[in-house]
Design a protein around this motif. Structure first.
Motif, PDB file in Angstrom:
ATOM      1  N   MET A  43      33.565  33.562  32.659  1.00  0.00           N
ATOM      2  CA  MET A  43      33.260  32.482  31.713  1.00  0.00           C
ATOM      3  C   MET A  43      32.722  31.269  32.459  1.00  0.00           C
ATOM      4  SD  MET A  43      36.162  32.619  28.682  1.00  0.00           S
ATOM      5  CE  MET A  43      37.599  32.419  29.737  1.00  0.00           C
ATOM      6  N   ASP A  44      33.286  30.988  33.618  1.00  0.00           N
ATOM      7  CA  ASP A  44      32.839  29.855  34.427  1.00  0.00           C
ATOM      8  C   ASP A  44      31.402  30.066  34.902  1.00  0.00           C
ATOM      9  OD1 ASP A  44      32.892  27.487  35.871  1.00  0.00           O
ATOM     10  OD2 ASP A  44      33.973  28.350  37.568  1.00  0.00           O
ATOM     11  N   ASP A  45      31.117  31.227  35.442  1.00  0.00           N
ATOM     12  CA  ASP A  45      29.766  31.523  35.936  1.00  0.00           C
ATOM     13  C   ASP A  45      28.732  31.496  34.812  1.00  0.00           C
ATOM     14  OD1 ASP A  45      30.871  31.846  38.434  1.00  0.00           O
ATOM     15  OD2 ASP A  45      30.679  34.029  38.471  1.00  0.00           O
ATOM     16  N   PHE A  46      29.112  32.007  33.655  1.00  0.00           N
ATOM     17  CA  PHE A  46      28.185  32.136  32.527  1.00  0.00           C
ATOM     18  C   PHE A  46      27.781  30.776  31.966  1.00  0.00           C
ATOM     19  CE2 PHE A  46      27.463  32.961  27.910  1.00  0.00           C
ATOM     20  CZ  PHE A  46      26.403  33.855  28.028  1.00  0.00           C
ATOM     21  N   SER A  47      28.715  29.818  32.021  1.00  0.00           N
ATOM     22  CA  SER A  47      28.477  28.530  31.360  1.00  0.00           C
ATOM     23  C   SER A  47      28.263  27.381  32.338  1.00  0.00           C
ATOM     24  CB  SER A  47      29.678  28.189  30.458  1.00  0.00           C
ATOM     25  OG  SER A  47      30.877  28.090  31.221  1.00  0.00           O
ATOM     26  N   ARG A  48      28.146  27.699  33.616  1.00  0.00           N
ATOM     27  CA  ARG A  48      28.092  26.648  34.637  1.00  0.00           C
ATOM     28  C   ARG A  48      26.886  25.740  34.466  1.00  0.00           C
ATOM     29  NH1 ARG A  48      30.777  26.261  39.306  1.00  0.00           N
ATOM     30  NH2 ARG A  48      31.539  28.398  39.092  1.00  0.00           N
ATOM     31  N   SER A  49      27.121  24.435  34.666  1.00  0.00           N
ATOM     32  CA  SER A  49      26.042  23.445  34.661  1.00  0.00           C
ATOM     33  C   SER A  49      26.452  22.290  35.569  1.00  0.00           C
ATOM     34  CB  SER A  49      25.752  22.936  33.249  1.00  0.00           C
ATOM     35  OG  SER A  49      26.889  22.265  32.724  1.00  0.00           O
ATOM     36  N   ASP A  50      25.485  21.502  35.986  1.00  0.00           N
ATOM     37  CA  ASP A  50      25.754  20.402  36.912  1.00  0.00           C
ATOM     38  C   ASP A  50      26.738  19.401  36.310  1.00  0.00           C
ATOM     39  OD1 ASP A  50      24.026  21.524  38.723  1.00  0.00           O
ATOM     40  OD2 ASP A  50      22.328  20.237  38.191  1.00  0.00           O
ATOM     41  N   SER A  51      27.688  18.975  37.140  1.00  0.00           N
ATOM     42  CA  SER A  51      28.638  17.898  36.798  1.00  0.00           C
ATOM     43  C   SER A  51      29.610  18.259  35.688  1.00  0.00           C
ATOM     44  CB  SER A  51      27.891  16.604  36.423  1.00  0.00           C
ATOM     45  OG  SER A  51      27.081  16.175  37.490  1.00  0.00           O
ATOM     46  N   THR A  52      29.735  19.538  35.339  1.00  0.00           N
ATOM     47  CA  THR A  52      30.755  19.951  34.384  1.00  0.00           C
ATOM     48  C   THR A  52      31.687  20.947  35.061  1.00  0.00           C
ATOM     49  OG1 THR A  52      29.552  21.863  33.479  1.00  0.00           O
ATOM     50  CG2 THR A  52      29.117  19.700  32.486  1.00  0.00           C
ATOM     51  N   PHE A  53      32.891  21.056  34.500  1.00  0.00           N
ATOM     52  CA  PHE A  53      33.824  22.035  35.042  1.00  0.00           C
ATOM     53  C   PHE A  53      34.712  22.544  33.918  1.00  0.00           C
ATOM     54  CE2 PHE A  53      36.882  18.831  34.554  1.00  0.00           C
ATOM     55  CZ  PHE A  53      38.142  19.282  34.937  1.00  0.00           C
ATOM     56  N   ILE A  54      35.345  23.701  34.142  1.00  0.00           N
ATOM     57  CA  ILE A  54      36.268  24.263  33.162  1.00  0.00           C
ATOM     58  C   ILE A  54      37.525  23.393  33.123  1.00  0.00           C
ATOM     59  CG2 ILE A  54      37.737  26.226  32.587  1.00  0.00           C
ATOM     60  CD1 ILE A  54      34.916  27.033  32.197  1.00  0.00           C
TER      61      ILE A  54
END
Length: 260
Positions: A43-54
């Motif tokens: 889920m983390d890899d799929f939704s990763r974007s700059d300056s955001t985190f789970i």
């Protein structure tokens, strides 16, 4: 196999568990930690974007996680620049087994004043004796150093822990995944009723995350289990690293006499 982990990657979104995933109840069933961590990683890899985190993960256990081919499917439920939501499902041999949701939040340095992030004394985990556990494969693949309490005695615990092997063979494991591999053990390490005489069935794992732990380093878990006489329990855990709060987790438990 060099740098063998809990799983082998066998295709796009497909994995096969190694013996290290096996939990306490059956040689045909995985401990919840590795598959929860795998679903969280995906889920983390799929939704990763700059300056955001789970910042929040919730995982529901639909059934025991059996030993077999694992496949993860994912979708974005709520896209967004500041806040987004991803859903994932982990199936074993084609059977839906875990369902997860992960919220991503945008972090900006010094956006607001920091409040209550200090958590306990900063003690060197290496100062505490390693407890070598070999009751089942999963537990022997975690390095455990108990500060307070013990795996063998009932009651709350303070324990420093980290996986000995990667989540996926020959791949780097994130601090998020390392944390979840261990966090799913909350009710086991803080058991109040003797396993074997009583069975604990977790139906979920929820983690609220303030900051992702540094991978490869010990994480401190402060775990306590409470059980109502009607057979419903909860395991609550405070998770820190280097004296700073990282996350809080909660398990909801079905508790009964007898074996699983």
């Amino acid at each position: 196999m060099a740098n063998s982990g809990f799983y082998e990657r066998i295709g796009d979104g497909k994995f096969f568990p190694n013996e290290a995933t096996i939990g306490p109840w059956s040689s045909d069933a995985q401990h919840g930690g590795p598959p929860c961590a795998l679903l969280a990683k995906m889920m983390d890899d799929f939704s990763r974007s700059d300056s955001t985190f789970i910042s929040k993960i919730s995982i529901e256990f639909l059934k025991p996680v059996l030993f077999g081919v694992v496949e993860v499917s994912l979708r974005i439920v709520r896209p967004g620049y500041k806040v987004s939501l991803v859903e994932g499902e982990l199936a074993v041999n084609g059977e839906p087994t875990l369902r997860g949701r992960a919220w991503r939040l945008r972090k900006t340095p010094n956006r607001v004043p920091e409040v209550s992030m200090a958590e306990g004394l900063v003690l060197d985990p290496e100062a505490f004796e390693v407890l070598n556990l070999d009751a089942f494969p999963y537990i022997s693949n975690i390095e455990w150093r108990f500060e307070e309490g013990s795996f063998y005695d009932p009651g709350p615990v303070l324990v420093h822990a980290r996986p000995k092997i990667p989540l996926i063979s020959n791949e780097t494991t994130s601090g998020l995944a390392e944390m979840i591999i261990v966090a799913d053990s909350a009710n086991g390490i803080s058991q109040e009723l003797t396993m074997g005489e009583f069975v604990y069935v977790p139906v979920d794992l929820m983690i609220s995350i303030l900051d992702e732990p540094i991978p490869g380093e010990f994480i401190k878990y402060d775990a306590r289990t409470r059980i109502d006489s009607g057979g419903v329990g909860t395991s609550i855990m405070t998770i820190s690293q280097g004296g700073r709060l990282k996350a809080s987790s909660l398990h909801t438990l079905y508790v009964d006499k007898g074996k699983a």
